[in-house]
Design an enzyme around this catalytic site. Sequence first.
Site, PDB file in Angstrom:
ATOM      1  N   GLY A  93     -15.361   8.672 -14.414  1.00 15.38           N
ATOM      2  CA  GLY A  93     -14.516   8.499 -15.605  1.00 15.38           C
ATOM      3  C   GLY A  93     -14.130   7.049 -15.779  1.00 15.38           C
ATOM      4  O   GLY A  93     -14.305   6.216 -14.892  1.00 15.38           O
ATOM      5  N   LYS A 116     -11.968  -2.918 -22.023  1.00 10.91           N
ATOM      6  CA  LYS A 116     -12.279  -2.903 -20.587  1.00 10.91           C
ATOM      7  C   LYS A 116     -11.332  -3.840 -19.851  1.00 10.91           C
ATOM      8  O   LYS A 116     -11.117  -4.971 -20.287  1.00 10.91           O
ATOM      9  CB  LYS A 116     -13.736  -3.327 -20.379  1.00 10.91           C
ATOM     10  CG  LYS A 116     -14.272  -2.982 -19.001  1.00 10.91           C
ATOM     11  CD  LYS A 116     -15.782  -2.981 -19.001  1.00 10.91           C
ATOM     12  CE  LYS A 116     -16.346  -2.837 -17.594  1.00 10.91           C
ATOM     13  NZ  LYS A 116     -17.809  -2.887 -17.586  1.00 10.91           N
ATOM     14  N   GLY A 129      -7.761  -0.916 -12.088  1.00 10.22           N
ATOM     15  CA  GLY A 129      -7.891  -0.783 -13.537  1.00 10.22           C
ATOM     16  C   GLY A 129      -8.132  -2.101 -14.260  1.00 10.22           C
ATOM     17  O   GLY A 129      -8.162  -2.143 -15.484  1.00 10.22           O
ATOM     18  N   ARG A 179     -15.500  -3.967 -26.064  1.00  9.93           N
ATOM     19  CA  ARG A 179     -16.890  -3.700 -26.400  1.00  9.93           C
ATOM     20  C   ARG A 179     -16.937  -2.587 -27.433  1.00  9.93           C
ATOM     21  O   ARG A 179     -16.013  -1.783 -27.563  1.00  9.93           O
ATOM     22  CB  ARG A 179     -17.696  -3.380 -25.154  1.00  9.93           C
ATOM     23  CG  ARG A 179     -17.182  -2.177 -24.436  1.00  9.93           C
ATOM     24  CD  ARG A 179     -17.963  -1.941 -23.172  1.00  9.93           C
ATOM     25  NE  ARG A 179     -17.412  -0.792 -22.489  1.00  9.93           N
ATOM     26  CZ  ARG A 179     -17.807  -0.380 -21.307  1.00  9.93           C
ATOM     27  NH1 ARG A 179     -18.738  -1.028 -20.664  1.00  9.93           N
ATOM     28  NH2 ARG A 179     -17.274   0.684 -20.761  1.00  9.93           N
ATOM     29  N   ASP A 255     -24.053   7.127 -14.548  1.00  9.41           N
ATOM     30  CA  ASP A 255     -22.837   6.910 -15.353  1.00  9.41           C
ATOM     31  C   ASP A 255     -22.930   5.606 -16.143  1.00  9.41           C
ATOM     32  O   ASP A 255     -22.075   5.349 -16.990  1.00  9.41           O
ATOM     33  CB  ASP A 255     -21.582   6.914 -14.472  1.00  9.41           C
ATOM     34  CG  ASP A 255     -21.702   5.983 -13.279  1.00  9.41           C
ATOM     35  OD1 ASP A 255     -22.634   6.176 -12.476  1.00  9.41           O
ATOM     36  OD2 ASP A 255     -20.890   5.058 -13.151  1.00  9.41           O
ATOM     37  N   ASN A 256     -23.937   4.800 -15.872  1.00 10.56           N
ATOM     38  CA  ASN A 256     -24.118   3.570 -16.650  1.00 10.56           C
ATOM     39  C   ASN A 256     -25.281   3.687 -17.629  1.00 10.56           C
ATOM     40  O   ASN A 256     -25.774   2.682 -18.142  1.00 10.56           O
ATOM     41  CB  ASN A 256     -24.331   2.377 -15.715  1.00 10.56           C
ATOM     42  CG  ASN A 256     -23.070   2.054 -14.918  1.00 10.56           C
ATOM     43  OD1 ASN A 256     -21.964   2.407 -15.336  1.00 10.56           O
ATOM     44  ND2 ASN A 256     -23.231   1.401 -13.783  1.00 10.56           N
TER      45      ASN A 256
END
Length: 491
Positions: A93, A116, A129, A179, A255-256
């Site tokens: 996630g 991000k 984070g 992004r 996941d990428n």
Amino acid sequence: MSRHRLETLTFDNSYARLPDAFYAKVNPTPFSSPPHLISVNPAAAALIDLDPAEAARPEFAGVFGGSLLVPGMEPLAMLYSGHQFGVYVPQLGDGRAILLGEVVNARGERWDLHLKGAGMTPFSRDGDGRSVLRSAIREYLCCEAMHGLGIPTTRALCLVGSDDKVYREQIETGATVVRMAPSHVRFGSFEVFYYRKQHEQLTRLADYVIDGHFPHLREAPETYARFFDEVVERTAKLVAQWQAVGWAHGVLNTDNMSILGLTLDYGPYGFMDDYDPGFICNHSDHNGRYAFNQQPYIGLWNLSCLAQTLLPLAPREELKAALDRYHERFDAHYRGLMRAKLGLLQEQPEDEALLAELQSLMAESRVDYTIVWRELGTFSTEAGATNDRLRDHFLDRNRFDGWAVRYRERLAREQSRDEERRQRMDRVNPKYVLRNYLAQLAIEKAQQKDYTEIDRLLTLLQNPFVDQPGMESYAAPPPNWGKHISVSCSS
Ligand code: AMP
Ligand code: MG
């Protein structure tokens, strides 16, 4: 064209309307010091009809530095899982990125605004984070460099810095990068529901992606299998484009992998300087799983993970058949791209051997990948031409001369004309790429609060095929210190 202020952007947050299981609603965590704008990309602002003059307002850095929201935003962290270095991790996630909302522009196009480095989310696991300035700059610049090269990618709107300390191998400062993409859904978004056996959510996700991004498949027979087939096609094409330009992603975990076939999640990526097919750009990738020449296979491996998640929705044989077409599709794209790099218009059986021999020569001499391809455009077919500037890149001159004879014959067979061919080749063999050391120089200046190099590179790399006056040094090979900069996942 409509020009919006921040407050008048039109949001339509389709992801936030999906069931709660898809995300965690969470706001960005403001930095403790006021964020400041480092760079804005007018080309990306235009995609959301945002007036670039808005960047001058302090609110701009506030919103995109994570301390302000504008009406219509509904921040959330997307849930996904994925295979990391071949191992399934049940929950990942967005651990440091937050989807602020989806802007719909005047043309009806949808753009996720993804912040991000926005602070912790329920998916942060052991992370803080945050993104460090260094990695935010790398993502910001490479998104636009890839776009300039014509390679599908997430786009980058702006870069915002703060004085907050972020702890990595050394102490750095935090930054955010915004992004944009029509969707940030990943292969891993499907995997999480499949492995949790939440087939209802899985169907919901597939329908959501198809309705929003593959609407022409909605009424097709075997919609889900057709959808997968299109993801195979897009992925094969994307990887072929990476290979042609000499770029390695570095962390091709599922996941990428974007469901839309975009280059996604820029970490320890690299453009090759010296040509080395086994190039590993990620310092932490000890086994070379994601080495440059492995990417075509990894594309297939990742697609087979995605295929597995679609088993509850589509016939196994059809998914299998689509997977089986991957190689053929990759090869077709790759051959087409490399033929264009060679300046060839027709397809002939001997082309593969001609290319293989050139690549072998290039690897043997560890030539600069970008420079030599660009230089090939100047190849003269005139009688007696020795093509010294090109020839001098190679250690084994005899072997090069042998190749040059074959190349010349091959060009003659399609009546290729030097000047016309050079112009064509210059449109596919870039002059400028985001070499690691160029990014590193921009980073070092930015760490001293001089952001000029970021904007200079942004402008340069948005037009990588055109000779730009005064920018010759940006097309040069890296200095020795810049050849082996170690880039790891710690970003
Ligand atoms: P990546 O290797 O950047 O694709 O990240 C893999 C996973 O780790 C994703 O779920 C990221 O959101 C998460 N992650 C990476 N860096 C951080 C960080 N500094 N804080 C929280 N989560 C992170
Ligand atoms: Mg990632």
